[in-house]
Motif scaffolding. Structure first.
Motif, mmCIF file in Angstrom:
data_model
loop_
_atom_site.group_PDB
_atom_site.id
_atom_site.type_symbol
_atom_site.label_atom_id
_atom_site.label_comp_id
_atom_site.label_asym_id
_atom_site.label_seq_id
_atom_site.Cartn_x
_atom_site.Cartn_y
_atom_site.Cartn_z
ATOM 1 N N ILE A 76 -6.414 -12.056 1.622
ATOM 2 C CA ILE A 76 -5.698 -13.037 0.796
ATOM 3 C C ILE A 76 -6.573 -13.456 -0.393
ATOM 4 O O ILE A 76 -6.086 -13.593 -1.519
ATOM 5 N N ALA A 77 -7.880 -13.619 -0.138
ATOM 6 C CA ALA A 77 -8.793 -14.004 -1.225
ATOM 7 C C ALA A 77 -8.827 -12.915 -2.303
ATOM 8 O O ALA A 77 -8.836 -13.222 -3.500
ATOM 9 N N TYR A 78 -8.834 -11.645 -1.893
ATOM 10 C CA TYR A 78 -8.812 -10.560 -2.884
ATOM 11 C C TYR A 78 -7.505 -10.549 -3.670
ATOM 12 O O TYR A 78 -7.499 -10.307 -4.884
ATOM 13 N N LEU A 79 -6.392 -10.818 -2.992
ATOM 14 C CA LEU A 79 -5.099 -10.838 -3.701
ATOM 15 C C LEU A 79 -5.114 -11.917 -4.773
ATOM 16 O O LEU A 79 -4.603 -11.734 -5.875
ATOM 17 N N LYS A 80 -5.744 -13.048 -4.440
ATOM 18 C CA LYS A 80 -5.852 -14.150 -5.395
ATOM 19 C C LYS A 80 -6.726 -13.717 -6.581
ATOM 20 O O LYS A 80 -6.379 -13.926 -7.743
ATOM 21 N N GLN A 81 -7.843 -13.073 -6.251
ATOM 22 C CA GLN A 81 -8.761 -12.614 -7.296
ATOM 23 C C GLN A 81 -8.094 -11.573 -8.208
ATOM 24 O O GLN A 81 -8.348 -11.544 -9.415
ATOM 25 N N LEU A 82 -7.249 -10.737 -7.625
ATOM 26 C CA LEU A 82 -6.544 -9.717 -8.413
ATOM 27 C C LEU A 82 -5.453 -10.347 -9.277
ATOM 28 O O LEU A 82 -4.965 -9.719 -10.222
ATOM 29 N N GLY A 83 -5.048 -11.564 -8.933
ATOM 30 C CA GLY A 83 -4.071 -12.299 -9.744
ATOM 31 C C GLY A 83 -2.664 -11.723 -9.712
ATOM 32 O O GLY A 83 -1.923 -11.817 -10.683
ATOM 33 N N VAL A 84 -2.302 -11.120 -8.569
ATOM 34 C CA VAL A 84 -0.987 -10.477 -8.493
ATOM 35 C C VAL A 84 0.124 -11.479 -8.168
ATOM 36 O O VAL A 84 -0.124 -12.518 -7.561
ATOM 37 N N ASP A 85 1.350 -11.149 -8.601
ATOM 38 C CA ASP A 85 2.517 -11.968 -8.264
ATOM 39 C C ASP A 85 2.975 -11.686 -6.834
ATOM 40 O O ASP A 85 3.496 -12.551 -6.160
ATOM 41 N N GLN A 86 2.831 -10.413 -6.442
ATOM 42 C CA GLN A 86 3.285 -9.999 -5.117
ATOM 43 C C GLN A 86 2.142 -9.309 -4.379
ATOM 44 O O GLN A 86 1.648 -8.269 -4.835
ATOM 45 N N GLY A 87 1.711 -9.896 -3.277
ATOM 46 C CA GLY A 87 0.655 -9.302 -2.458
ATOM 47 C C GLY A 87 1.258 -8.888 -1.122
ATOM 48 O O GLY A 87 1.942 -9.677 -0.470
ATOM 49 N N ILE A 88 1.005 -7.652 -0.733
ATOM 50 C CA ILE A 88 1.606 -7.124 0.498
ATOM 51 C C ILE A 88 0.486 -6.633 1.407
ATOM 52 O O ILE A 88 -0.375 -5.865 0.977
ATOM 53 N N LEU A 89 0.535 -7.071 2.650
ATOM 54 C CA LEU A 89 -0.511 -6.699 3.605
ATOM 55 C C LEU A 89 -0.092 -5.469 4.401
ATOM 56 O O LEU A 89 1.093 -5.285 4.705
#
Ligand SMILES: [Zn+2]
Ligand SMILES: [Zn+2]
Ligand SMILES: [Zn+2]
Length: 259
Positions: free
Chosen positions: A207-220
């Motif tokens: 989740i921290a990486y998704l935040k750092q990547l600044g994406v609108d949609q993060g999928i695990l």
């Protein structure tokens, strides 16, 4: 352009053989996960990321008639064990199937699947093409850029395709990869379970990486059964982050993606 998640489990799949846990016993179809793999589709053409042990089932389920090539992210069993099942495509399309991978992985495949390179009749005809981080792979549906992902100590392939990054078996994203991901809107990233391991991100780290990547949609993706069931987990995730599931489709744009 469309990315389909063909499998979203870690190496054992879910359900795990002989496991009675509440995830493995779940009747929610999203809790039934084949080994991690993805399909890129554009202009009616398909490209496969990883041929794990469920590759045959994944091709049948999704009624894939032809593929243009394959990327193997790394040499682990859950990403390579279906390589022999490329044969029907080789026969039908009358081609040596392009298989893109790192030189280290190419050596491993040539060793482990030596019979496929022996000239023996009926073997899968694989055209192994060695690639490196930063290379671009030609695909009619939109060229694919290769990224470096650290899977513990092991450098493996991630991909950027249009405004999406697919980062499986991740523990760390090098600075250069974060730069290459500038401008992406969506990311698929692996999260093993709540604790993580030396080679896999935990849920919070992903989740921290998704935040750092600044994406609108993060999928695990790449779930262990120890992550818990999908429905309660989705309810706990921050906005814009969700659990992937087998068959999930993600729309991909290529804004001025000058490859
Ligand atoms: Zn279980
Ligand atoms: Zn792995
Ligand atoms: Zn894996």
């Amino acid at each position: 352009m469309l990315l389909t998640l063909l499998g979203t489990a870690t190496s054992q799949g879910i359900p795990v053989i002989a496991c009675g846990c509440n995830v493995c016993q779940s009747t929610d179809p999203r809790d039934n996960r084949l080994r991690a793999s993805a399909l890129l589709s554009g202009k009616g053409k398909h490209f496969v990321i990883d041929t794990g042990p469920d590759f045959r089932e994944q091709m049948l389920r999704n009624q894939i008639q032809e593929i243009e090539g394959v990327i193997i992210t790394h040499e682990h069993y859950d990403h390579t064990a279906g390589l022999d099942d490329l044969r029907p495509f080789c026969f039908k399309q009358k081609i040596d199937m392009p298989v893109y991978c790192l030189p280290r992985v190419a050596a491993d495949l040539r060793n482990r699947y030596a019979y496929a390179f022996s000239g023996y009749p009926g073997v899968p005809r694989l055209d192994i093409r060695e690639v490196n981080f930063g290379d671009k792979i030609p695909f009619s549906g939109g060229n694919i850029e290769l990224l470096e992902v650290l899977h513990g100590e092991l450098p493996i392939l991630g991909i950027r395709w249009g405004d999406l990054a697919y980062l499986t078996d991740a523990k760390e994203l090098p600075a250069r990869t974060l730069v290459q991901c500038k401008g992406i809107k969506k990311a698929v990233i692996s999260a093993l379970h709540h604790a993580g391991t030396h080679s896999h991100l935990s849920l919070d780290e992903a989740i921290a990486y998704l935040k750092q990547l600044g994406v609108d949609q993060g999928i695990l993706t790449h779930f262990s059964h120890r992550m818990g069931r999908t429905a309660p987990l989705n309810a706990e995730l921050p906005e814009g982050v969700e659990c992937g599931w087998d068959g999930m489709r993600i729309l991909v744009d290529s804004p001025a993606f000058g490859l």
